[in-house]
Design a protein around this motif. Sequence first.
Motif, mmCIF file in Angstrom:
data_model
loop_
_atom_site.group_PDB
_atom_site.id
_atom_site.type_symbol
_atom_site.label_atom_id
_atom_site.label_comp_id
_atom_site.label_asym_id
_atom_site.label_seq_id
_atom_site.Cartn_x
_atom_site.Cartn_y
_atom_site.Cartn_z
ATOM 1 N N ASP A 18 -35.923 31.356 50.940
ATOM 2 C CA ASP A 18 -35.208 31.611 49.684
ATOM 3 C C ASP A 18 -35.703 32.901 49.036
ATOM 4 O OD1 ASP A 18 -33.692 29.243 49.879
ATOM 5 O OD2 ASP A 18 -35.325 28.070 49.003
ATOM 6 N N LEU A 19 -37.021 33.077 49.059
ATOM 7 C CA LEU A 19 -37.565 34.296 48.457
ATOM 8 C C LEU A 19 -37.108 35.528 49.232
ATOM 9 C CD1 LEU A 19 -39.379 35.479 46.224
ATOM 10 C CD2 LEU A 19 -41.272 35.395 47.855
ATOM 11 N N GLN A 20 -37.086 35.400 50.547
ATOM 12 C CA GLN A 20 -36.635 36.528 51.368
ATOM 13 C C GLN A 20 -35.187 36.878 51.041
ATOM 14 O OE1 GLN A 20 -36.818 35.962 55.685
ATOM 15 N NE2 GLN A 20 -36.907 38.181 55.937
ATOM 16 N N ALA A 21 -34.369 35.838 50.895
ATOM 17 C CA ALA A 21 -32.948 36.069 50.612
ATOM 18 C C ALA A 21 -32.753 36.738 49.254
ATOM 19 C CB ALA A 21 -32.185 34.748 50.663
ATOM 20 N N ARG A 22 -33.598 36.374 48.317
ATOM 21 C CA ARG A 22 -33.410 36.885 46.953
ATOM 22 C C ARG A 22 -34.131 38.198 46.697
ATOM 23 N NH1 ARG A 22 -32.130 32.710 42.435
ATOM 24 N NH2 ARG A 22 -32.059 30.744 43.579
ATOM 25 N N GLY A 23 -35.162 38.463 47.492
ATOM 26 C CA GLY A 23 -35.916 39.685 47.278
ATOM 27 C C GLY A 23 -37.030 39.498 46.277
ATOM 28 N N SER A 24 -36.666 39.019 45.112
ATOM 29 C CA SER A 24 -37.707 38.654 44.150
ATOM 30 C C SER A 24 -37.195 37.553 43.247
ATOM 31 C CB SER A 24 -38.188 39.868 43.359
ATOM 32 O OG SER A 24 -37.452 40.027 42.174
ATOM 33 N N GLU A 25 -38.140 36.909 42.590
ATOM 34 C CA GLU A 25 -37.788 35.701 41.851
ATOM 35 C C GLU A 25 -38.714 35.521 40.647
ATOM 36 O OE1 GLU A 25 -35.305 33.861 42.490
ATOM 37 O OE2 GLU A 25 -35.659 31.924 41.523
ATOM 38 N N PRO A 26 -38.136 35.208 39.482
ATOM 39 C CA PRO A 26 -38.988 34.851 38.344
ATOM 40 C C PRO A 26 -39.621 33.488 38.612
ATOM 41 C CG PRO A 26 -36.694 35.302 37.668
ATOM 42 C CD PRO A 26 -36.705 35.165 39.157
ATOM 43 N N TRP A 27 -40.937 33.442 38.565
ATOM 44 C CA TRP A 27 -41.669 32.228 38.971
ATOM 45 C C TRP A 27 -41.718 31.242 37.812
ATOM 46 C CZ3 TRP A 27 -42.683 31.866 44.008
ATOM 47 C CH2 TRP A 27 -43.439 30.768 44.434
ATOM 48 N N ASP A 28 -40.577 30.631 37.524
ATOM 49 C CA ASP A 28 -40.532 29.797 36.323
ATOM 50 C C ASP A 28 -41.039 28.388 36.592
ATOM 51 O OD1 ASP A 28 -38.498 28.645 37.764
ATOM 52 O OD2 ASP A 28 -36.932 29.026 36.295
ATOM 53 N N GLY A 29 -41.260 27.680 35.522
ATOM 54 C CA GLY A 29 -41.605 26.271 35.642
ATOM 55 C C GLY A 29 -43.085 25.947 35.718
ATOM 56 N N VAL A 30 -43.938 26.940 35.671
ATOM 57 C CA VAL A 30 -45.371 26.630 35.669
ATOM 58 C C VAL A 30 -45.740 26.028 34.313
ATOM 59 C CG1 VAL A 30 -47.692 27.609 35.741
ATOM 60 C CG2 VAL A 30 -45.966 28.380 37.375
ATOM 61 N N ARG A 31 -46.251 24.816 34.339
ATOM 62 C CA ARG A 31 -46.560 24.101 33.091
ATOM 63 C C ARG A 31 -47.977 23.565 33.130
ATOM 64 N NH1 ARG A 31 -42.915 26.662 32.100
ATOM 65 N NH2 ARG A 31 -40.894 26.155 31.157
ATOM 66 N N ASN A 32 -48.854 24.425 33.542
ATOM 67 C CA ASN A 32 -50.278 24.086 33.598
ATOM 68 C C ASN A 32 -51.024 25.277 32.997
ATOM 69 O OD1 ASN A 32 -52.894 24.738 35.251
ATOM 70 N ND2 ASN A 32 -52.698 22.502 35.371
ATOM 71 N N TYR A 33 -51.905 24.991 32.061
ATOM 72 C CA TYR A 33 -52.514 26.083 31.295
ATOM 73 C C TYR A 33 -53.363 27.006 32.159
ATOM 74 C CZ TYR A 33 -50.886 23.884 27.015
ATOM 75 O OH TYR A 33 -50.095 23.385 26.022
ATOM 76 N N GLN A 34 -54.077 26.422 33.088
ATOM 77 C CA GLN A 34 -54.934 27.254 33.935
ATOM 78 C C GLN A 34 -54.089 28.200 34.790
ATOM 79 O OE1 GLN A 34 -57.694 24.804 36.112
ATOM 80 N NE2 GLN A 34 -58.952 26.554 36.693
ATOM 81 N N ALA A 35 -53.030 27.639 35.355
ATOM 82 C CA ALA A 35 -52.140 28.458 36.178
ATOM 83 C C ALA A 35 -51.476 29.540 35.320
ATOM 84 C CB ALA A 35 -51.084 27.569 36.840
ATOM 85 N N ARG A 36 -51.068 29.153 34.129
ATOM 86 C CA ARG A 36 -50.464 30.133 33.212
ATOM 87 C C ARG A 36 -51.426 31.267 32.914
ATOM 88 N NH1 ARG A 36 -50.413 28.955 26.961
ATOM 89 N NH2 ARG A 36 -52.614 29.382 27.425
ATOM 90 N N ASN A 37 -52.678 30.898 32.661
ATOM 91 C CA ASN A 37 -53.651 31.924 32.301
ATOM 92 C C ASN A 37 -53.910 32.890 33.449
ATOM 93 O OD1 ASN A 37 -53.754 30.627 29.863
ATOM 94 N ND2 ASN A 37 -55.777 29.699 30.202
#
Length: 165
Positions: free
Chosen positions: A32-51
Amino acid sequence: MSAARSKPAPIKAARIKHWLMKSEPDTFSIDDLQARGSEPWDGVRNYQARNFMRDGMRVGDGVFFYHSNCAEPGIVGLAEVASEAYPDPSQFDPKSDYFDPGASRVNPRWVLVDVAFVRKLKRTITLKELQALPSLAEMALVRKGNRLSVMPVTAAEWKTILDLE
DNA sequence: GCCAACGTTGGC
DNA sequence: GCCAACGTTGGC
């Protein structure tokens, strides 16, 4: 006048420039990423990952693309960070699974970065083989119970893993 | 501030 | 589908 004693150079930790990001292939795969080229990485809902995204990532950083929750979990491709962190629009959308009633446009809670496709690996470097390498024992990915979906990878780990390909 | 209950992640 | 590990929530 005595010469000032030269101080030892401060030991500065090198900035982490490599990351690992998990995705469930049923939801969003390396293809999917290859097909799109780039992608907004949405949906991260963990503070450590966000940071990590907000404070650690810079454009051009390398990313291991990891397939989780599937038959053969492992690293399947390379990507790179393609934007600075910015507010994840899905937090404002009541119709989104990622809607967060505690977030506002004035005070966003969650951010994302754009992730750009680089290449697929020739083969999947499986979690199983990563777990078997003593040199990777400190990696968050192979620690028991780890659930972080975005995590730092040291330069040494990056090289060790790429050499497995 | 503690901590039990709950929901989620993700390997197996 | 199971369930251990973990993060978050909310009552007190």
